[in-house]
Design a protein around this motif. Structure first.
Motif, short mmCIF file in Angstrom:
data_model
loop_
_atom_site.label_atom_id
_atom_site.label_comp_id
_atom_site.label_asym_id
_atom_site.label_seq_id
_atom_site.Cartn_x
_atom_site.Cartn_y
_atom_site.Cartn_z
N THR A 133 0.86 -1.17 0.00
CA THR A 133 0.00 0.00 0.00
C THR A 133 0.91 1.23 0.00
N ARG A 134 0.46 2.30 -0.60
CA ARG A 134 1.28 3.50 -0.70
C ARG A 134 0.49 4.70 -0.19
N ARG A 135 0.86 5.20 0.99
CA ARG A 135 0.19 6.37 1.55
C ARG A 135 1.14 7.05 2.53
N LEU A 136 1.35 8.35 2.32
CA LEU A 136 2.20 9.12 3.21
C LEU A 136 1.38 9.57 4.41
N ASP A 137 1.59 8.92 5.55
CA ASP A 137 0.81 9.23 6.75
C ASP A 137 1.40 8.51 7.95
N VAL A 138 1.14 9.06 9.12
CA VAL A 138 1.36 8.33 10.37
C VAL A 138 -0.01 8.29 11.04
N SER A 139 -0.78 7.29 10.67
CA SER A 139 -2.12 7.13 11.24
C SER A 139 -2.02 6.42 12.58
N GLN A 140 -3.14 6.28 13.28
CA GLN A 140 -3.11 5.58 14.55
C GLN A 140 -2.70 4.12 14.37
N SER A 141 -3.18 3.50 13.29
CA SER A 141 -2.83 2.10 13.05
C SER A 141 -1.33 1.95 12.76
N THR A 142 -0.78 2.93 12.03
CA THR A 142 0.66 2.90 11.75
C THR A 142 1.46 3.01 13.04
N PHE A 143 1.06 3.96 13.88
CA PHE A 143 1.79 4.17 15.13
C PHE A 143 1.66 2.97 16.06
N ASP A 144 0.48 2.39 16.11
CA ASP A 144 0.28 1.20 16.96
C ASP A 144 1.17 0.05 16.50
N ALA A 145 1.30 -0.10 15.18
CA ALA A 145 2.15 -1.16 14.64
C ALA A 145 3.61 -0.90 15.00
N LEU A 146 4.02 0.36 14.96
CA LEU A 146 5.39 0.71 15.33
C LEU A 146 5.64 0.40 16.80
N LYS A 147 4.67 0.73 17.65
CA LYS A 147 4.82 0.44 19.08
C LYS A 147 4.93 -1.05 19.33
N SER A 148 4.13 -1.83 18.62
CA SER A 148 4.15 -3.28 18.78
C SER A 148 5.52 -3.84 18.41
N MET A 149 6.08 -3.36 17.31
CA MET A 149 7.40 -3.82 16.89
C MET A 149 8.46 -3.43 17.92
N ALA A 203 6.66 18.40 8.88
CA ALA A 203 6.57 18.60 7.43
C ALA A 203 5.34 17.92 6.86
N LEU A 204 5.04 16.72 7.33
CA LEU A 204 3.87 15.99 6.85
C LEU A 204 2.60 16.77 7.07
N LYS A 205 2.40 17.32 8.27
CA LYS A 205 1.18 18.04 8.59
C LYS A 205 1.13 19.40 7.90
N THR A 206 2.28 19.93 7.52
CA THR A 206 2.28 21.18 6.76
C THR A 206 1.74 20.94 5.35
N VAL A 207 2.15 19.82 4.74
CA VAL A 207 1.70 19.50 3.39
C VAL A 207 0.32 18.89 3.39
N PHE A 208 0.05 18.01 4.36
CA PHE A 208 -1.23 17.32 4.46
C PHE A 208 -1.79 17.49 5.87
N PRO A 209 -2.49 18.59 6.13
CA PRO A 209 -2.96 18.91 7.50
C PRO A 209 -3.86 17.85 8.12
N ASP A 210 -4.53 17.05 7.29
CA ASP A 210 -5.44 16.05 7.83
C ASP A 210 -4.74 14.73 8.16
N ARG A 211 -3.44 14.66 7.98
CA ARG A 211 -2.70 13.42 8.24
C ARG A 211 -1.79 13.57 9.46
N GLY A 212 -1.23 12.45 9.89
CA GLY A 212 -0.33 12.47 11.03
C GLY A 212 -1.05 12.59 12.35
N ASN A 213 -2.23 12.00 12.43
CA ASN A 213 -3.03 12.05 13.66
C ASN A 213 -2.93 10.72 14.41
N TYR A 214 -2.28 10.74 15.54
CA TYR A 214 -2.13 9.55 16.37
C TYR A 214 -1.95 9.98 17.82
N LYS A 215 -2.15 9.05 18.73
CA LYS A 215 -1.98 9.34 20.17
C LYS A 215 -0.92 8.41 20.75
#
Length: 335
Positions: free
Chosen positions: A283-299, A323-335
Motif C-alpha cells: 500500500t502506498r500512503r504518506l501518513d502516520v495514522s493511529q494504526s501505523t503508530f500502533d504497529a510501530l509500538k508493537s514492533m 513537514a507531513l502536517k504542513t503539506v497534508f494537514p489532515d494526516r499524522g493524527n495519532y496518540k
C-alpha cells in the motif's frame, strides 16, 4: 538530473527497502527557464527504483522544485547507517530496521517523519531437506538469516506460532542472497525465507520445496520515511517538496501501473512482471495514522522484550510529522 549506481550484491527483496533519500545540498541551481531548484540526492535500492524512475521520467521532482540526482545502492539497510553518519539525509525503512538502528546508539539522530504504507509479506519458507514438511520440523535444524534485518522478526514470529523455542533452531547468518543460495546448495541449512528474484533463484535448487508462508505469521511490515533531526529542522521546505512529489508519483503509478512498470524496466532493467507483482504487495500512503503508530509500538515492544534494543528510547520523541502536517494537514493524527 544524474543517475549513478553503487552495486555490490543482489538485494534481498523482503528487507531491502525501495527508496532512500540522500544529502540535500544548501546550494541551489538555476534551470534554463529561470526556476530555482533545491538540489537533492536520491538513492534507490537496486531493483526497486520505481518511484525515482517515474519521478525522473515524468519530471515530477523538477515540477516540485527539486533537482534530483539518483544513486542506486545494493541494500537499503546500509543507507540508514549512512544517514546516521551524515552521508545521506533522508531514507525509507521497515519498522524493524529503523528501530534496530535507533536503539543501537545513544542519542541517535534518526527520526521518522512519515509512514509510507504497508508491505504485505509474500515470502515463502524453503527447505532442501525432504524430512522438513512444516516450519515445526525445523526444530533442531539450521536456518539462514540476515542479521540486523526484519528477517529475524519473521523467524521469531513463525517459530513462536508453531511452538518451536528459538533455542532449538540454529541460525546461520549470511550477508547476501548469493551467499544464502550457496549455503542451501551445499546442504548446510534446512530453511530460508525468500521472495521475489531471490525466491526464483532458490526454486532452481534441486529438491527445494516450500514448507511455510510468511503471511500466515506476519501479514505485513510497516514502512516509514526517516531522516536526521538536523535535516528536518534545517531543510523542512525541501522535505515538504519531496512529500508533494512522492504523492504525485504515487498517483501517476496508480493511474497506469503497466506504464510505470515499463518506465522502470527501461530505466533500470527491473522486470515488468516483478514490478507489477510488487505493486500488488504494497500500500502506498504518506501518513502516520493511529494504526501505523500502533504497529510501530508493537514492533518496538517486541524488540525491547528480546533484548535487541541496546539503548531504550521513547518512540514519541523519534517521530516528527511537522513537514507531513504542513503539506497534508489532515494526516499524522495519532496518540
Amino acid at each position: 538530473m544524474k543517475q549513478k549506481r553503487v552495486l555490490s550484491f543482489l538485494a534481498v527483496s523482503f528487507f531491502v527497502i525501495p527508496l532512500i533519500l540522500g544529502g540535500c545540498s544548501k546550494k541551489e541551481t538555476q534551470t534554463a527557464g529561470g526556476q530555482t531548484l533545491d538540489k537533492i540526492r536520491i538513492g534507490a535500492s537496486a531493483g526497486a527504483t520505481l518511484v525515482t524512475d517515474v519521478g525522473l521520467a515524468d519530471e515530477i521532482f523538477k515540477k516540485h522544485g527539486l533537482d534530483a540526482e539518483i544513486t542506486a545502492f545494493a541494500a537499503g539497510i546500509n543507507t540508514i547507517d549512512a544517514i546516521s553518519i551524515g552521508q545521506l539525509d533522508i531514507g525509507i525503512a521497515a519498522d524493524f530496521a529503523i528501530f534496530n538502528r535507533i536503539g543501537g546508539a545513544q542519542n541517535s539522530p534518526l527520526r521518522i517523519f512519515t509512514g509510507n504504507g504497508d508491505l504485505f509479506n509474500n515470502s515463502q519458507l524453503f527447505s532442501p531437506d525432504p524430512s522438513v514438511k512444516t516450519p515445526a520440523d525445523l526444530a533442531g535444524k539450521s536456518v539462514i538469516t540476515h542479521l540486523g534485518t526484519v528477517v529475524e522478526y519473521y523467524y521469531a514470529q513463525t517459530f513462536a506460532a508453531v511452538g518451536v523455542p528459538e533455542s532449538e533452531v540454529k541460525y546461520l547468518p549470511v550477508e547476501s542472497p548469493l551467499e544464502a543460495l550457496a549455503v542451501l546448495q551445499a546442504g548446510n541449512a534446512q530453511g530460508y525465507y525468500a521472495n521475489g528474484r531471490t525466491a526464483e533463484s532458490v526454486k532452481k535448487i534441486e529438491g527445494i520445496h516450500v514448507v511455510g508462508e510468511l503471511k500466515n505469521y506476519v501479514p505485513s511490515t510497516v514502512l516509514v520515511f526517516v531522516s536526521s533531526e538536523q535535516f528536518l529542522k534545517e531543510h523542512q521546505r525541501v522535505v515538504e517538496k519531496f512529500l508533494g512529489a512522492v504523492e504525485e508519483i504515487y498517483d501517476v503509478i496508480e493511474k497506469d501501473r503497466q506504464r510505470a512498470a515499463e518506465i522502470t524496466f527501461k530505466a533500470s532493467g527491473a522486470p515488468v512482471d516483478l514490478t507489477l507483482l510488487n505493486l500488488q504487495l504494497q500500500t502506498r500512503r504518506l501518513d502516520v495514522s493511529q494504526s501505523t503508530f500502533d504497529a510501530l509500538k508493537s514492533m518496538y515492544q517486541w524488540l525491547e522484550g528480546k533484548g535487541l534494543i541496546k539503548y531504550p528510547f521513547d518512540i514519541y520523541k523519534f517521530v516528527d510529522t511537522t513537514a507531513l502536517k504542513t503539506v497534508f494537514p489532515d494526516r499524522g493524527n495519532y496518540k
